[in-house]
Design an enzyme around this catalytic site. Structure first.
Site, PDB file in Angstrom:
ATOM      1  N   GLY A 188       8.257 120.215-127.878  1.00  0.00           N
ATOM      2  CA  GLY A 188       9.215 121.038-128.613  1.00  0.00           C
ATOM      3  C   GLY A 188       9.751 120.475-129.908  1.00  0.00           C
ATOM      4  O   GLY A 188      10.078 121.218-130.816  1.00  0.00           O
ATOM      5  N   GLU A 221      15.262 115.173-130.654  1.00  0.00           N
ATOM      6  CA  GLU A 221      14.961 116.161-129.612  1.00  0.00           C
ATOM      7  C   GLU A 221      15.195 117.579-130.119  1.00  0.00           C
ATOM      8  O   GLU A 221      15.970 117.804-131.047  1.00  0.00           O
ATOM      9  CB  GLU A 221      15.827 115.841-128.374  1.00  0.00           C
ATOM     10  CG  GLU A 221      15.714 116.790-127.212  1.00  0.00           C
ATOM     11  CD  GLU A 221      14.325 116.883-126.591  1.00  0.00           C
ATOM     12  OE1 GLU A 221      13.344 117.038-127.345  1.00  0.00           O
ATOM     13  OE2 GLU A 221      14.218 116.865-125.353  1.00  0.00           O
ATOM     14  N   ASP A 243      19.583 121.134-122.755  1.00  0.00           N
ATOM     15  CA  ASP A 243      19.906 122.273-121.904  1.00  0.00           C
ATOM     16  C   ASP A 243      20.684 121.740-120.697  1.00  0.00           C
ATOM     17  O   ASP A 243      21.889 121.523-120.788  1.00  0.00           O
ATOM     18  CB  ASP A 243      18.575 122.940-121.532  1.00  0.00           C
ATOM     19  CG  ASP A 243      18.738 124.255-120.821  1.00  0.00           C
ATOM     20  OD1 ASP A 243      19.634 125.023-121.196  1.00  0.00           O
ATOM     21  OD2 ASP A 243      17.960 124.548-119.891  1.00  0.00           O
ATOM     22  N   LYS A 289      22.978 123.332-125.914  1.00  0.00           N
ATOM     23  CA  LYS A 289      23.528 124.438-125.110  1.00  0.00           C
ATOM     24  C   LYS A 289      24.476 123.851-124.081  1.00  0.00           C
ATOM     25  O   LYS A 289      24.131 123.707-122.909  1.00  0.00           O
ATOM     26  CB  LYS A 289      22.390 125.160-124.362  1.00  0.00           C
ATOM     27  CG  LYS A 289      21.659 126.213-125.137  1.00  0.00           C
ATOM     28  CD  LYS A 289      20.909 127.165-124.207  1.00  0.00           C
ATOM     29  CE  LYS A 289      19.453 126.841-124.133  1.00  0.00           C
ATOM     30  NZ  LYS A 289      18.637 127.811-123.389  1.00  0.00           N
ATOM     31  N   VAL A 300      16.016 130.481-126.426  1.00  0.00           N
ATOM     32  CA  VAL A 300      15.651 130.577-127.841  1.00  0.00           C
ATOM     33  C   VAL A 300      14.205 130.134-128.080  1.00  0.00           C
ATOM     34  O   VAL A 300      13.648 129.332-127.329  1.00  0.00           O
ATOM     35  CB  VAL A 300      16.601 129.752-128.738  1.00  0.00           C
ATOM     36  CG1 VAL A 300      17.981 130.373-128.773  1.00  0.00           C
ATOM     37  CG2 VAL A 300      16.689 128.295-128.293  1.00  0.00           C
TER      38      VAL A 300
HETATM   39  P1  IMP Z   1      16.838 119.809-120.041  1.00  0.00           P
HETATM   40  O1  IMP Z   1      16.242 118.638-119.323  1.00  0.00           O
HETATM   41  O2  IMP Z   1      17.258 120.907-119.110  1.00  0.00           O
HETATM   42  O3  IMP Z   1      17.937 119.451-121.006  1.00  0.00           O
HETATM   43  O4  IMP Z   1      15.651 120.506-120.754  1.00  0.00           O
HETATM   44  C1  IMP Z   1      15.296 120.327-121.982  1.00  0.00           C
HETATM   45  C2  IMP Z   1      13.958 120.985-122.256  1.00  0.00           C
HETATM   46  O5  IMP Z   1      13.855 122.328-121.724  1.00  0.00           O
HETATM   47  C3  IMP Z   1      13.857 121.113-123.741  1.00  0.00           C
HETATM   48  O6  IMP Z   1      13.337 119.948-124.317  1.00  0.00           O
HETATM   49  C4  IMP Z   1      12.978 122.334-123.901  1.00  0.00           C
HETATM   50  O7  IMP Z   1      11.631 121.951-123.899  1.00  0.00           O
HETATM   51  C5  IMP Z   1      13.276 123.190-122.697  1.00  0.00           C
HETATM   52  N1  IMP Z   1      14.246 124.264-123.040  1.00  0.00           N
HETATM   53  C6  IMP Z   1      15.535 124.348-122.664  1.00  0.00           C
HETATM   54  N2  IMP Z   1      16.133 125.452-123.166  1.00  0.00           N
HETATM   55  C7  IMP Z   1      15.181 126.078-123.905  1.00  0.00           C
HETATM   56  C8  IMP Z   1      15.196 127.291-124.707  1.00  0.00           C
HETATM   57  O8  IMP Z   1      16.199 128.021-124.855  1.00  0.00           O
HETATM   58  N3  IMP Z   1      14.025 127.599-125.316  1.00  0.00           N
HETATM   59  C9  IMP Z   1      12.898 126.843-125.208  1.00  0.00           C
HETATM   60  N4  IMP Z   1      12.850 125.700-124.481  1.00  0.00           N
HETATM   61  C10 IMP Z   1      13.985 125.325-123.824  1.00  0.00           C
HETATM   62 MG    MG Z   2      11.685 119.333-125.388  1.00  0.00          MG
END
Ligand code: IMP
Ligand code: MG
Length: 182
Positions: A49, A104, A108, A136, A158
């Site tokens: 990403g 990054e 999320d 977020k 998004v």
């Molecule tokens: P976390 O471990 O839940 O913080 O996840 C992070 C990863 O989930 C990010 O690096 C993204 O690859 C993916 N992700 C989380 N939210 C979104 C979104 O709204 N759109 C696209 N990818 C997301």
């Molecule tokens: Mg990512």
């Protein structure tokens, strides 16, 4: 823009324009250029990403730096709480000689970055900071904050500027809210 195969078909609305992104990325680059001047700097981006953000951000950093990529995912099965990061591609540098900035795309739940940060800290970098394009905070499950987030967004899925939905839409030049009706 009609047609189901159109790259714009998954967009509900544009959340952050190309110009807004450009301005914030420039400011972040300026901050890093001042803060890390004269220091050995390593920018590490988490694939996939963050590749677009890294490409633009590193060109706003006007001091010498090295660039590396990692592929990491966190897997959780409800009760598992930490250290479950699965690194499928690692950085080749011994990071103990560097001030490291993780670049990054989005935080999320916070799980991926919390685990990556824990793992990289064990390798004793000179310092370790996290810069994220998007945050977020309303979705956070673990206690994790970036040192710098360029945009705080509400709980929408998004796409664009590197972010995907089922591997598509990464090539949109702006950030948009995904149309869940797709
Ligand atoms: P976390 O471990 O839940 O913080 O996840 C992070 C990863 O989930 C990010 O690096 C993204 O690859 C993916 N992700 C989380 N939210 C979104 C979104 O709204 N759109 C696209 N990818 C997301
Ligand atoms: Mg990512």
């Amino acid at each position: 823009m009609a047609g189901s195969e159109d790259i714009y078909s998954g967009i509900k609305r544009v959340l952050i324009s190309e110009d807004e992104i450009k301005q914030k990325v420039k400011e972040a680059g300026e901050w890093v250029s001042k803060e890390y001047e004269g220091k050995p700097l390593l920018l590490i981006s988490i694939l996939n990403g963050a590749f677009v953000f890294m490409a633009d951000f590193c060109r706003e950093v006007k001091i010498p730096c090295e660039i590396a990529f990692m592929c990491a995912k966190s897997y959780y099965s409800g009760t598992v709480s930490a250290g479950e990061v699965n690194v499928t591609m690692d950085v080749s540098q011994d990071i103990s000689g560097y001030h490291v900035i993780i670049v990054e795309d989005i935080i999320d739940t916070g799980r991926t970055l919390r685990d990556v940060v824990d793992m990289l800290k064990k390798r004793n970098p000179l310092s370790l900071k996290v810069i994220t394009l998007l945050d977020k905070p309303s979705r956070r499950i673990v206690d994790f904050e970036a040192d710098m987030s360029l945009f705080t967004i509400p709980d929408h899925f998004v796409i664009g500027y590197g972010l995907d939905c089922a591997e598509k839409y990464r090539n949109l030049p702006f950030i948009a809210e995904y149309d869940e009706g797709q």
